[in-house]
Design an enzyme around this catalytic site. Structure first.
Site, mmCIF file in Angstrom:
data_model
loop_
_atom_site.group_PDB
_atom_site.id
_atom_site.type_symbol
_atom_site.label_atom_id
_atom_site.label_comp_id
_atom_site.label_asym_id
_atom_site.label_seq_id
_atom_site.Cartn_x
_atom_site.Cartn_y
_atom_site.Cartn_z
ATOM 1 N N CYS A 102 0.820 -1.220 0.000
ATOM 2 C CA CYS A 102 0.000 0.000 0.000
ATOM 3 C C CYS A 102 0.852 1.268 0.000
ATOM 4 O O CYS A 102 0.398 2.318 -0.464
ATOM 5 C CB CYS A 102 -0.910 0.035 1.226
ATOM 6 S SG CYS A 102 -1.880 -1.455 1.506
ATOM 7 N N ASP A 132 -1.952 -3.217 8.149
ATOM 8 C CA ASP A 132 -2.926 -4.113 8.775
ATOM 9 C C ASP A 132 -2.797 -5.524 8.219
ATOM 10 O O ASP A 132 -2.921 -6.509 8.948
ATOM 11 C CB ASP A 132 -4.349 -3.601 8.531
ATOM 12 C CG ASP A 132 -4.651 -2.343 9.315
ATOM 13 O OD1 ASP A 132 -3.702 -1.735 9.836
ATOM 14 O OD2 ASP A 132 -5.823 -1.960 9.400
ATOM 15 N N CYS A 172 -2.578 3.365 3.029
ATOM 16 C CA CYS A 172 -3.178 2.214 3.705
ATOM 17 C C CYS A 172 -4.306 2.675 4.632
ATOM 18 O O CYS A 172 -4.550 3.867 4.792
ATOM 19 C CB CYS A 172 -2.091 1.461 4.471
ATOM 20 S SG CYS A 172 -2.545 -0.201 5.029
ATOM 21 N N ASP A 173 -4.947 1.708 5.266
ATOM 22 C CA ASP A 173 -6.206 1.934 5.985
ATOM 23 C C ASP A 173 -6.184 3.131 6.929
ATOM 24 O O ASP A 173 -6.968 4.066 6.789
ATOM 25 C CB ASP A 173 -6.570 0.687 6.788
ATOM 26 C CG ASP A 173 -6.813 -0.524 5.916
ATOM 27 O OD1 ASP A 173 -6.632 -0.426 4.694
ATOM 28 O OD2 ASP A 173 -7.175 -1.575 6.465
ATOM 29 N N LYS A 174 -5.334 3.094 7.958
ATOM 30 C CA LYS A 174 -5.348 4.131 8.989
ATOM 31 C C LYS A 174 -4.666 5.404 8.529
ATOM 32 O O LYS A 174 -4.836 6.457 9.140
ATOM 33 C CB LYS A 174 -4.694 3.613 10.282
ATOM 34 C CG LYS A 174 -5.241 2.284 10.778
ATOM 35 C CD LYS A 174 -6.751 2.274 10.881
ATOM 36 C CE LYS A 174 -7.287 0.886 11.136
ATOM 37 N NZ LYS A 174 -7.102 -0.091 10.046
ATOM 38 N N CYS A 234 -5.115 -2.610 -0.832
ATOM 39 C CA CYS A 234 -5.913 -3.821 -1.051
ATOM 40 C C CYS A 234 -7.133 -3.497 -1.917
ATOM 41 O O CYS A 234 -7.842 -2.524 -1.679
ATOM 42 C CB CYS A 234 -6.324 -4.416 0.283
ATOM 43 S SG CYS A 234 -4.894 -4.869 1.297
ATOM 44 N N GLU A 236 -8.399 -5.734 14.548
ATOM 45 C CA GLU A 236 -9.380 -6.218 13.578
ATOM 46 C C GLU A 236 -9.455 -7.739 13.594
ATOM 47 O O GLU A 236 -8.449 -8.422 13.745
ATOM 48 C CB GLU A 236 -9.011 -5.735 12.170
ATOM 49 C CG GLU A 236 -9.155 -4.244 12.008
ATOM 50 C CD GLU A 236 -8.747 -3.740 10.639
ATOM 51 O OE1 GLU A 236 -9.058 -2.577 10.340
ATOM 52 O OE2 GLU A 236 -8.124 -4.497 9.882
ATOM 53 N N SER A 273 -11.899 -5.855 9.750
ATOM 54 C CA SER A 273 -11.268 -5.335 8.543
ATOM 55 C C SER A 273 -12.337 -5.085 7.493
ATOM 56 O O SER A 273 -13.404 -5.707 7.516
ATOM 57 C CB SER A 273 -10.259 -6.356 8.021
ATOM 58 O OG SER A 273 -9.927 -6.092 6.681
#
EC number: 4.2.1.9
Length: 560
Positions: free
Chosen positions: A52, A84, A125-127, A197, A448, A474
């Site tokens: 990511c 993650d 990425c996610d966060k 992702c 998660e 997630s």
């Protein structure tokens, strides 16, 4: 009178009393002309150890080149990130959610201490996504987000696969659905290169939310990481940030209540991650917009799920890019009266103006269903309350697994205990799996539960069990799942009092989650409950336990 665009940085570059500051800036290679240019922070979440984020340094250089073409001074800096996908299923997943607030804190720190005039933030990425947005909101200086972009789908034996295929491969191997050789092949081919992702997981969900908020350029959320269009987006950074400086448009001018409603509508239509609830609450808090979990339910009640994205569907974000991208979806929603078109965006134009010349989605596309043929008539993100979750919980109910589940509790005090139970066949059809002491304080960090949900799916139990937790899920999780249960077990919430065999009802039609116990039985159990020891005694997780709010308030760390 010429507008002053370097109103922050001039405190250091033009004040004679700041000679030492100027000496250090000259030492970095700046010249006399540079000292009078607006300084633009270019905050990248680059690091090598994650698909990511691995390419973000290159994007940051493209942004710097673009910024400097506009007679501005680009100042690149980095912040931390947590993958993650890499930490998932381990104890150190506790570091994931708190990285969001560390990212916000560190960007705020660099921008403020160095008096930068604007910010171009590059998350991957996610966060990263909400962390960058929270920093923009707190600072309230002209700025915007360039999303690192989505990964292309992997291919195995002619079929598309992705990161969740890799997660589910272990459960599939345990249950005999695939061989060990097939499992090995899956994990080697699931991630073919740079990018977040690919399905409607948390990074892509938040990228969509940010674009709907108006805080990124059109198409940012759906443009693949390795595409020419992503480079072209970076090339627009200079003119975009200069325009924001000249018009003095700041994040709080854009991140309004109506803009957050747009974001909630889009992530519902897209079938987005439960994490969006936490993150939008935190982002709203950063700009003092009043948003609650009940607002998500209001949106869910009137908004359908239209997108057939993984994890519960077929497609990935790169497929949407090929048929018109996120703006084409938003144009459809705007025409239907589902979005506020008058919201301001970082282009300096309204959302409606941005979408005016966007092509419609192809009539024959199979990714985004028509409004009269939804995947689910109401939203998949459902806020459930009841004696199990008096302060609320977040369920992800796509409808494919039904909307009501009644079963008996199978209780685990950690994710690891539950995984071991699946491995040894101790999870049965009809179970309501309870994973507790995984909340913001108890986890800590509200890890998660993708490994448990992937095991359930891989083992073929997705239609036959439910999973509830005070942890998170997630964006890759699917099934009959309820997370964010508050109060959490660590603080003596009802989830801490559940016992094996308790009858639990999860009703996503009436939005309730209850255990079949009398008030007297609950009081008796409560009297016997004792608080558990903190899992962190030093360091960043210790500080997080002391400062983090509940999931129903976004898990922010700067509330009074």
């Amino acid at each position: 009178m010429k507008k002053i665009l370097n109103k922050y940085s001039r405190r250091l570059t033009e004040d004679k009393s700041q000679g030492a500051s100027q000496a250090m800036l000259y030492g970095t290679g700046m010249n006399d002309a540079d000292m009078h240019k607006p300084q633009i922070g270019i905050g990248s979440v680059w690091y090598e150890g994650n698909t990511c984020n691995m390419h973000l340094n290159q994007l940051a250089q493209f942004v710097k080149d673009s910024v400097e073409k506009e007679n501005l001074k680009g100042m690149r800096f980095n912040t931390i990130g947590v993958s993650d996908g890499i930490s998932m299923g381990t104890d150190d997943m506790s570091y994931s959610l708190q990285s969001r607030d560390l990212i916000a804190d560190s960007i705020e720190t660099v921008m403020s201490a160095h008096w930068y005039d604007g910010l171009v933030s590059i998350p991957g990425c996610d966060k990263n996504m909400p962390g960058c947005m929270m920093a923009l909101g707190r600072l309230n200086r002209p700025g915007f987000v360039i999303y690192g972009g989505t990964i292309q789908a992997g291919v195995m034996r002619g079929k598309p696969i992705d990161i969740v295929t890799a997660f589910q491969s272990y459960g599939a191997c345990l249950s005999g659905q695939i061989t060990e050789q097939e499992r090995q092949e899956t994990i080697k081919k699931a991630c073919p290169g740079a990018g977040a992702c690919g399905g409607m997981y948390t990074a892509n969900t938040m990228a969509c939310a940010i674009e709907a908020l108006g805080m990124s350029l059109p198409f940012s959320s759906s443009t693949p990481a390795t595409s020419v269009e992503k480079v072209q987006e970076c090339d627009k950074a200079g003119e975009t940030i200069k325009n924001l400086l000249e018009l003095d448009i700041k994040p709080r001018d854009i991140m309004t209540r109506k803009a957050f409603e747009n974001a909630m509508v889009l992530i519902t239509v897209m079938g987005g991650s439960t994490n969006a609830v936490l993150h939008l609450l935190a982002m709203a808090s950063s700009v003092d917009v009043d948003l609650s979990i009940d607002d998500f339910q209001e949106i869910a009640n009137k908004t359908p799920v239209l997108a057939d994205f993984k994890p519960s569907g077929k497609y990935v974000m790169a497929n949407l890019h090929a048929i018109g991208g996120t703006p084409a979806v938003m144009k459809m929603l705007l025409k239907a009266g589902m979005l506020h078109g008058d919201c301001l965006t970082v282009t300096g134009k309204t959302l409606a103006e941005n979408l005016e010349n966007v092509a419609d989605l192809p009539e024959d596309n199979t990714i985004i269903h028509k409004l009269d043929n939804p995947i689910k008539k109401t939203g998949h993100l459902q806020i459930l309350k009841g004696n199990v979750a008096p302060e609320g919980s977040v369920a992800k109910i796509t409808g494919k697994e039904g909307e009501i589940f009644e079963g008996v509790a199978n209780v685990f005090d950690s994710e690891e205990e539950m995984v071991a139970a699946v491995e040894t066949g101790k999870v049965k059809k009809g179970d309501v799996i309870v994973i507790r002491y995984e909340g913001p304080k108890g986890g800590p960090g509200m890890p998660e539960m993708l490994k448990p949900t992937s095991l359930i799916m891989g083992a073929g139990l997705g239609q036959d069990v439910a999973l509830i937790t005070d942890g998170r899920f997630s964006g890759g999780s699917h099934g009959f799942i309820v997370g964010h249960i508050t109060p959490e077990a660590y603080e003596g919430g009802m989830i801490a009092l559940l016992e094996n065999g308790d009858k639990i009802t999860i009703d996503a039609i009436n939005n309730v989650i209850n255990v079949d116990l009398s008030d007297q039985e609950i009081a008796q159990r409560k009297s016997k409950w004792r608080a558990s020891k903190q899992k962190a005694s030093r360091g960043t997780l210790k500080k997080y336990i002391k400062t983090v709010s509940s999931a129903s308030k976004g898990c922010v760390t700067d509330l009074d």
